[in-house]
Write a protein that holds these residues in place. Structure first.
Motif, PDB file in Angstrom:
ATOM      1  N   UNK A  85      -0.848 -19.646 -33.935  1.00 35.06           N
ATOM      2  CA  UNK A  85      -1.927 -19.909 -32.921  1.00 35.06           C
ATOM      3  C   UNK A  85      -1.620 -21.065 -32.261  1.00 35.06           C
ATOM      4  N   UNK A  86      -0.749 -21.641 -32.024  1.00 37.51           N
ATOM      5  CA  UNK A  86      -0.731 -22.799 -31.309  1.00 37.51           C
ATOM      6  C   UNK A  86      -0.216 -22.158 -29.615  1.00 37.51           C
ATOM      7  N   UNK A  87      -0.869 -22.917 -28.645  1.00 39.82           N
ATOM      8  CA  UNK A  87      -0.605 -22.615 -27.582  1.00 39.82           C
ATOM      9  C   UNK A  87      -1.134 -23.663 -26.396  1.00 39.82           C
ATOM     10  N   UNK A  88      -0.288 -24.831 -26.435  1.00 42.47           N
ATOM     11  CA  UNK A  88      -0.527 -26.048 -25.564  1.00 42.47           C
ATOM     12  C   UNK A  88      -1.062 -25.880 -24.331  1.00 42.47           C
ATOM     13  N   UNK A 127      -7.195 -17.392 -23.058  1.00 40.84           N
ATOM     14  CA  UNK A 127      -6.005 -18.029 -24.090  1.00 40.84           C
ATOM     15  C   UNK A 127      -7.019 -19.599 -24.238  1.00 40.84           C
ATOM     16  N   UNK A 128      -6.504 -19.898 -25.512  1.00 43.86           N
ATOM     17  CA  UNK A 128      -6.965 -21.244 -25.780  1.00 43.86           C
ATOM     18  C   UNK A 128      -5.809 -21.835 -26.945  1.00 43.86           C
ATOM     19  N   UNK A 129      -5.743 -23.147 -27.337  1.00 43.54           N
ATOM     20  CA  UNK A 129      -4.834 -23.852 -28.252  1.00 43.54           C
ATOM     21  C   UNK A 129      -5.738 -23.876 -29.362  1.00 43.54           C
ATOM     22  N   UNK A 130      -4.960 -23.656 -30.555  1.00 43.96           N
ATOM     23  CA  UNK A 130      -5.733 -23.995 -31.918  1.00 43.96           C
ATOM     24  C   UNK A 130      -4.784 -24.265 -32.851  1.00 43.96           C
ATOM     25  N   UNK A 131      -5.075 -25.034 -33.738  1.00 44.82           N
ATOM     26  CA  UNK A 131      -4.121 -25.405 -34.826  1.00 44.82           C
ATOM     27  C   UNK A 131      -4.878 -25.201 -36.416  1.00 44.82           C
TER      28      UNK A 131
END
Length: 194
Positions: free
Chosen positions: A69-72, A109-113
């Motif tokens: 799910x990472x997407x810096x 889109x979004x970044x998630x960790x």
């Protein structure tokens, strides 16, 4: 290491993984910090693995979920969660995922960790890594714990005032812990399991 999850099967073992640019491997680490086993997911890239969750499903089966799910740069049209059975014995293992859950955000889109799995309701949640707040989005129930396929749209649940959320977990009571680089937030259960 990016993400930790306590094994539901092996006492004193946590599961962890490396994020983007690394092999698609989960590591079982014991209390001494020694790698007790590995699981390589075959046929699955590690585009940007950021979280791992471990729990028992409604039938008592120990499961692991790897959240890619990472997407810096907030450029990915889709993210995914790969499910696998937790191995009964630790060693050097290789397995394809049981399921690949493909997801998209409702608003781009979004970044998630952080990936949360509520063992009471079996529901999954993605927590974004926003600069000013974290959004919590649910995997549609039809997809998990259901078995619907195709690309599903995450469902907004709410937002919290935690900057740069980096991991989280659901406690047996249903309460939720979400952490950032310097803070920890305790939340009430996200959904009523009934």
């Amino acid at each position: 290491a990016s993400g930790l999850a306590l094994s539901p099967t092996h006492s004193g073992v946590i599961w962890t993984l490396n994020d983007s640019g690394n092999a698609p491997v989960l590591y079982a680490v014991d209390r001494r910090g020694v790698t007790a086993g590995t699981v390589r997911l075959s046929g699955v890239p590690n585009q940007d693995w950021e979280a791992v969750a471990a729990w028992r499903d409604g039938a008592g089966q120990a499961l692991l979920a790897v959240a890619d799910i990472g997407d810096n740069g907030a450029r990915r049209a889709e993210i995914e969660i790969d499910l696998l059975r937790e191995p009964a014995r630790l060693g050097r293992l290789r397995t394809p995922p049981l399921r690949r859950i493909r997801l998209r955000y409702p608003d781009g889109a979004a970044d998630a960790e952080a990936l949360l799995v509520d063992p009471r309701s079996q529901r999954m949640f993605v927590v974004t890594k926003g600069l000013l707040r974290a959004r919590i989005l649910a995997v549609p129930a039809a997809v998990y714990p259901g078995t619907a396929s195709g690309v599903a749209t995450l469902e907004p649940v709410g937002a919290i005032g935690l900057q740069l959320a980096t991991d989280g977990t659901v406690l047996p009571s249903g309460a939720v812990l979400v952490r950032s680089y310097g803070a920890l937030m305790l939340l009430a259960p996200l959904l009523d399991p009934g």
